[in-house]
Design a protein around this motif. Structure first.
Motif, short mmCIF file in Angstrom:
data_model
loop_
_atom_site.label_atom_id
_atom_site.label_comp_id
_atom_site.label_asym_id
_atom_site.label_seq_id
_atom_site.Cartn_x
_atom_site.Cartn_y
_atom_site.Cartn_z
N LEU A 64 0.83 -1.20 0.00
CA LEU A 64 0.00 0.00 0.00
C LEU A 64 0.87 1.25 0.00
O LEU A 64 0.57 2.23 -0.71
CB LEU A 64 -0.93 -0.02 1.22
CG LEU A 64 -1.94 1.12 1.34
CD1 LEU A 64 -2.82 1.22 0.10
CD2 LEU A 64 -2.80 0.94 2.59
N LEU A 65 1.94 1.24 0.77
CA LEU A 65 2.86 2.39 0.78
C LEU A 65 3.47 2.61 -0.60
O LEU A 65 3.57 3.76 -1.07
CB LEU A 65 3.96 2.16 1.82
CG LEU A 65 3.55 2.30 3.28
CD1 LEU A 65 4.67 1.80 4.20
CD2 LEU A 65 3.22 3.76 3.61
N LEU A 66 3.89 1.54 -1.25
CA LEU A 66 4.48 1.66 -2.58
C LEU A 66 3.45 2.19 -3.58
O LEU A 66 3.78 3.03 -4.44
CB LEU A 66 5.01 0.29 -3.04
CG LEU A 66 6.28 -0.20 -2.34
CD1 LEU A 66 6.60 -1.63 -2.76
CD2 LEU A 66 7.46 0.73 -2.64
N TYR A 67 2.23 1.72 -3.48
CA TYR A 67 1.17 2.21 -4.37
C TYR A 67 0.95 3.71 -4.18
O TYR A 67 0.86 4.47 -5.16
CB TYR A 67 -0.12 1.44 -4.10
CG TYR A 67 -1.34 2.10 -4.70
CD1 TYR A 67 -1.57 2.04 -6.06
CD2 TYR A 67 -2.24 2.78 -3.88
CE1 TYR A 67 -2.69 2.67 -6.61
CE2 TYR A 67 -3.35 3.40 -4.42
CZ TYR A 67 -3.57 3.35 -5.78
OH TYR A 67 -4.67 3.97 -6.31
N ASN A 74 1.63 10.56 -2.60
CA ASN A 74 0.78 11.05 -1.51
C ASN A 74 1.44 10.72 -0.18
O ASN A 74 1.16 9.70 0.45
CB ASN A 74 -0.61 10.42 -1.61
CG ASN A 74 -1.62 11.09 -0.69
OD1 ASN A 74 -1.26 11.76 0.27
ND2 ASN A 74 -2.89 10.90 -0.99
N TYR A 75 2.32 11.62 0.28
CA TYR A 75 3.09 11.34 1.50
C TYR A 75 2.23 11.42 2.75
O TYR A 75 2.49 10.71 3.72
CB TYR A 75 4.26 12.33 1.59
CG TYR A 75 5.19 12.24 0.40
CD1 TYR A 75 5.98 11.10 0.21
CD2 TYR A 75 5.26 13.25 -0.55
CE1 TYR A 75 6.83 10.99 -0.88
CE2 TYR A 75 6.10 13.15 -1.65
CZ TYR A 75 6.87 12.02 -1.81
OH TYR A 75 7.70 11.90 -2.90
N ARG A 76 1.20 12.26 2.71
CA ARG A 76 0.30 12.32 3.87
C ARG A 76 -0.47 11.01 4.01
O ARG A 76 -0.68 10.52 5.11
CB ARG A 76 -0.65 13.50 3.72
CG ARG A 76 -1.49 13.77 4.98
CD ARG A 76 -2.29 15.05 4.85
NE ARG A 76 -1.42 16.22 4.98
CZ ARG A 76 -1.07 17.01 3.97
NH1 ARG A 76 -1.49 16.75 2.75
NH2 ARG A 76 -0.31 18.06 4.17
N VAL A 81 -0.93 5.37 6.69
CA VAL A 81 -0.67 3.94 6.81
C VAL A 81 0.26 3.65 7.98
O VAL A 81 0.02 2.72 8.77
CB VAL A 81 -0.07 3.39 5.49
CG1 VAL A 81 0.26 1.90 5.64
CG2 VAL A 81 -1.02 3.61 4.32
N VAL A 82 1.31 4.45 8.11
CA VAL A 82 2.28 4.23 9.19
C VAL A 82 1.61 4.43 10.55
O VAL A 82 1.81 3.63 11.48
CB VAL A 82 3.48 5.18 9.03
CG1 VAL A 82 4.40 5.10 10.25
CG2 VAL A 82 4.26 4.84 7.77
N SER A 193 -8.88 16.10 8.24
CA SER A 193 -8.76 17.50 8.67
C SER A 193 -7.58 18.17 7.97
O SER A 193 -7.66 19.35 7.59
CB SER A 193 -8.60 17.58 10.19
OG SER A 193 -7.36 17.02 10.61
N ARG A 194 -6.49 17.43 7.75
CA ARG A 194 -5.34 17.99 7.02
C ARG A 194 -5.69 18.22 5.56
O ARG A 194 -5.26 19.21 4.95
CB ARG A 194 -4.15 17.05 7.14
CG ARG A 194 -3.61 16.85 8.55
CD ARG A 194 -3.29 18.17 9.22
NE ARG A 194 -2.31 18.93 8.44
CZ ARG A 194 -2.11 20.25 8.58
NH1 ARG A 194 -2.84 20.94 9.44
NH2 ARG A 194 -1.17 20.85 7.85
N LEU A 195 -6.47 17.33 4.96
CA LEU A 195 -6.91 17.53 3.57
C LEU A 195 -7.77 18.77 3.45
O LEU A 195 -7.61 19.56 2.49
CB LEU A 195 -7.69 16.31 3.08
CG LEU A 195 -6.90 15.05 2.74
CD1 LEU A 195 -7.85 13.96 2.24
CD2 LEU A 195 -5.83 15.33 1.70
#
Length: 204
Positions: A64-67, A74-76, A81-82, A193-195
């Motif tokens: 999922l991170l790689l995708y 999309n780093y946010r 995920v993390v 909220s960040r979006l």
């Protein structure tokens, strides 16, 4: 996420603490015994436990991170995920060592504590996180519903498999689902909220 999901996160938080303070009571012990007897030796269900193993969770999370990185940068979302899966897994281990509930009598000798179930909690976190980003990828409403229904079905199967295999009490699994959903909602609220803040800044 739909606004209905937010109050449900508060309800599951309260549900977690309700189980925490009552799982040793006789009514909950009876529920645990009944579920154990009903699900015991269901081999098909027991095999679903594999989907909640750490290596499966790690593999799906990395994919999922790689995708998110390769397709969207999309780093946010990657941080989502993390926080959801990685920090959620750490939270589960912390809760286990904080409450130190012994596992049911189990012939294979598991060394970790029982409450809340890691398979139930982290299984929910990684499957809901994957469903969240799959469902928001421009799919039709029907397909989004199918994605979430599949995720919920897998989550229920993983959790109940731990009761079928006698690795956990049902109360451990229920508490794991509640804690996992509460944590997932907390991370989703932060992300959304960040979006909204980012969109607002782009308009100004």
């Amino acid at each position: 996420m739909k606004r209905l999901f937010y109050p449900l996160g508060m309800a599951t938080l309260l549900g977690f603490f309700a189980i925490l303070f009552s799982y040793s009571s006789e009514p909950f012990r009876e529920i645990d015994r009944t579920m154990s007897q009903y699900l015991k030796d269901m081999r098909v269900l027991d095999g679903m436990s594999l989907l909640g193993d750490q290596w499966v969770i790690f593999a799906v999370s990395i994919a999922l991170l790689l995708y998110l990185w390769l397709s969207q940068r999309n780093y946010r979302a990657m941080l989502f995920v993390v926080l959801s899966v990685g920090a959620g897994n750490a939270l589960n281990q912390l809760l286990k060592h904080l409450f130190e509930r012994e596992r049911p009598d189990f012939p294979h000798g598991l060394e970790s504590f029982s409450f809340p179930s890691g398979h139930a909690m982290v299984g929910l976190l990684y499957l809901f996180t994957a469903a969240y980003f799959i469902a928001e990828n421009g799919l039709s409403k029907t397909v989004r519903w199918i994605v979430w229904i599949i995720a919920i079905g897998l989550i229920l199967s993983i959790g109940l498999s731990r009761v079928a295999g006698s690795e956990h009490y049902f109360s451990d699994v229920l508490a794991g689902w509640f804690a996992g959903y509460t944590w997932f909602i907390a991370v989703a609220i932060w992300y959304e909220s960040r979006l909204r803040a980012l969109k607002k800044n782009n308009r100004t």
